[in-house]
Motif scaffolding. Structure first.
Motif, PDB file in Angstrom:
ATOM      1  N   SER A   6      -4.153  -1.004  -5.076  1.00 45.03           N
ATOM      2  CA  SER A   6      -4.437  -0.164  -3.915  1.00 45.03           C
ATOM      3  C   SER A   6      -3.772  -0.725  -2.673  1.00 45.03           C
ATOM      4  CB  SER A   6      -5.949  -0.077  -3.688  1.00 45.03           C
ATOM      5  OG  SER A   6      -6.445  -1.326  -3.227  1.00 45.03           O
ATOM      6  N   GLY A   7      -3.466   0.154  -1.746  1.00 44.96           N
ATOM      7  CA  GLY A   7      -2.950  -0.301  -0.461  1.00 44.96           C
ATOM      8  C   GLY A   7      -3.940  -1.193   0.256  1.00 44.96           C
ATOM      9  N   ASN A   8      -5.234  -0.932   0.055  1.00 42.35           N
ATOM     10  CA  ASN A   8      -6.263  -1.755   0.695  1.00 42.35           C
ATOM     11  C   ASN A   8      -6.193  -3.201   0.217  1.00 42.35           C
ATOM     12  OD1 ASN A   8      -7.137   0.545   1.966  1.00 42.35           O
ATOM     13  ND2 ASN A   8      -8.853   0.894   0.573  1.00 42.35           N
ATOM     14  N   ALA A   9      -5.978  -3.395  -1.094  1.00 41.13           N
ATOM     15  CA  ALA A   9      -5.904  -4.755  -1.637  1.00 41.13           C
ATOM     16  C   ALA A   9      -4.727  -5.510  -1.035  1.00 41.13           C
ATOM     17  CB  ALA A   9      -5.789  -4.706  -3.154  1.00 41.13           C
ATOM     18  N   VAL A  10      -3.608  -4.823  -0.876  1.00 40.35           N
ATOM     19  CA  VAL A  10      -2.419  -5.454  -0.314  1.00 40.35           C
ATOM     20  C   VAL A  10      -2.650  -5.819   1.144  1.00 40.35           C
ATOM     21  CG1 VAL A  10       0.035  -5.155   0.179  1.00 40.35           C
ATOM     22  CG2 VAL A  10      -0.926  -4.228  -1.936  1.00 40.35           C
ATOM     23  N   THR A  11      -3.231  -4.896   1.896  1.00 42.73           N
ATOM     24  CA  THR A  11      -3.521  -5.168   3.306  1.00 42.73           C
ATOM     25  C   THR A  11      -4.487  -6.329   3.456  1.00 42.73           C
ATOM     26  OG1 THR A  11      -3.103  -2.873   3.962  1.00 42.73           O
ATOM     27  CG2 THR A  11      -4.529  -4.178   5.412  1.00 42.73           C
ATOM     28  N   GLU A  12      -5.525  -6.349   2.631  1.00 36.80           N
ATOM     29  CA  GLU A  12      -6.523  -7.421   2.711  1.00 36.80           C
ATOM     30  C   GLU A  12      -5.902  -8.778   2.391  1.00 36.80           C
ATOM     31  OE1 GLU A  12      -9.368  -5.838   0.024  1.00 36.80           O
ATOM     32  OE2 GLU A  12      -9.983  -4.252   1.417  1.00 36.80           O
TER      33      GLU A  12
END
Length: 262
Positions: free
Chosen positions: A193-199
């Protein structure tokens, strides 16, 4: 001396040109950093005449729904050793399922790209379908630093990505090995997910991640909304088998960590 002609010396193709030049190839190209004017048909024809390999990274014209390179120079390219940088967007939304080179295309939001992809396949090209590209100056680290990173509340939404250096190694392998024509997916080993990458980027930079938002709260552009409307995992097994290609950055963890250290 082996010669390569590139249509469109952009972010990725410029790095391919640098790698091939370092390997002893002569590289001519159109684009702002190139040495040939795309609109000068005589100059392009002369450069094409001596080029054993031809690569296009020029995107399709979405208004005209045509590929600018094939529309102008297609007749000169028939029967040549062709390479084309396409997009995994041609697969459309698969609701998180895996796709490979045999999966159907043309059902997504990028109709012009799908038609260009098909046109280059008809020209017997090596077509590289690329997911989200990241690298120096273009990564989640940069978005976090610039305050442009987002986390969107879309459970189950994933996408594939690829470090620009891994595109370079895949394309140069095909160029130097005279790989068989056909489609090759070049993506990393871990769709996420994009969220995992951002985090993860936030952890590397020692900052708090941005707040979670709904699509409505994020007020995204039409293009960004289209991106979040598609959900798929892209398999890279064919490139590994046929090109003996292995990504240097098999996941975003290695890729972002290397970018930070550099």
């Amino acid at each position: 001396m082996a010669r390569l002609f590139i249509f469109g010396l952009g972010y990725t193709a410029k790095r391919i040109a640098e790698e091939m030049t370092a390997s002893g190839w002569q590289v001519d190209a159109t684009g702002s950093a190139g040495n040939v004017d795309f609109g000068d048909e005589d100059a392009v024809a002369q450069a094409l005449e001596g080029a054993g390999h031809i690569l296009s990274s020029v995107p399709p014209d979405r208004k005209e729904n045509t590929d600018p390179v094939l529309a102008r120079y297609g007749d000169r390219l028939r029967g040549r050793s062709l390479f084309y940088l396409s997009s995994t967007g041609v697969y459309g939304d698969k609701q998180g399922a895996w796709v490979d080179e045999s999966s159907p295309t043309g059902t997504g939001r990028r109709n012009a790209r799908s038609e260009a992809d098909a046109a280059w396949m008809e020209m017997n090209a090596r077509v590289f379908r690329l997911p989200g590209i990241y690298g120096p100056g273009r990564s989640a680290l940069d978005r976090v630093r610039e305050g442009k990173a987002r986390r969107i509340d879309l459970p189950g939404q994933v996408f594939s990505r690829v470090h620009v250096d891994d595109i370079v190694s895949g394309v140069t392998a095909a160029l130097t090995q005279d790989a068989p024509p056909g489609v090759y997916n070049l993506g990393d080993d871990l769709p996420a997910s994009g969220n995992a990458v951002t985090e993860y980027a936030c952890r590397l930079l020692g900052v708090e991640p941005p707040p979670m938002q709904t699509l409505e709260e994020a007020n995204l552009s039409e293009m960004a909304l289209g991106f979040y409307s598609e959900n798929r995992r892209v398999a890279n097994g064919k490139a590994k088998r046929v090109l003996d290609w292995r990504p240097r950055y098999p996941t975003y963890v290695e890729g972002l960590s290397a970018l930070l250290s550099s």
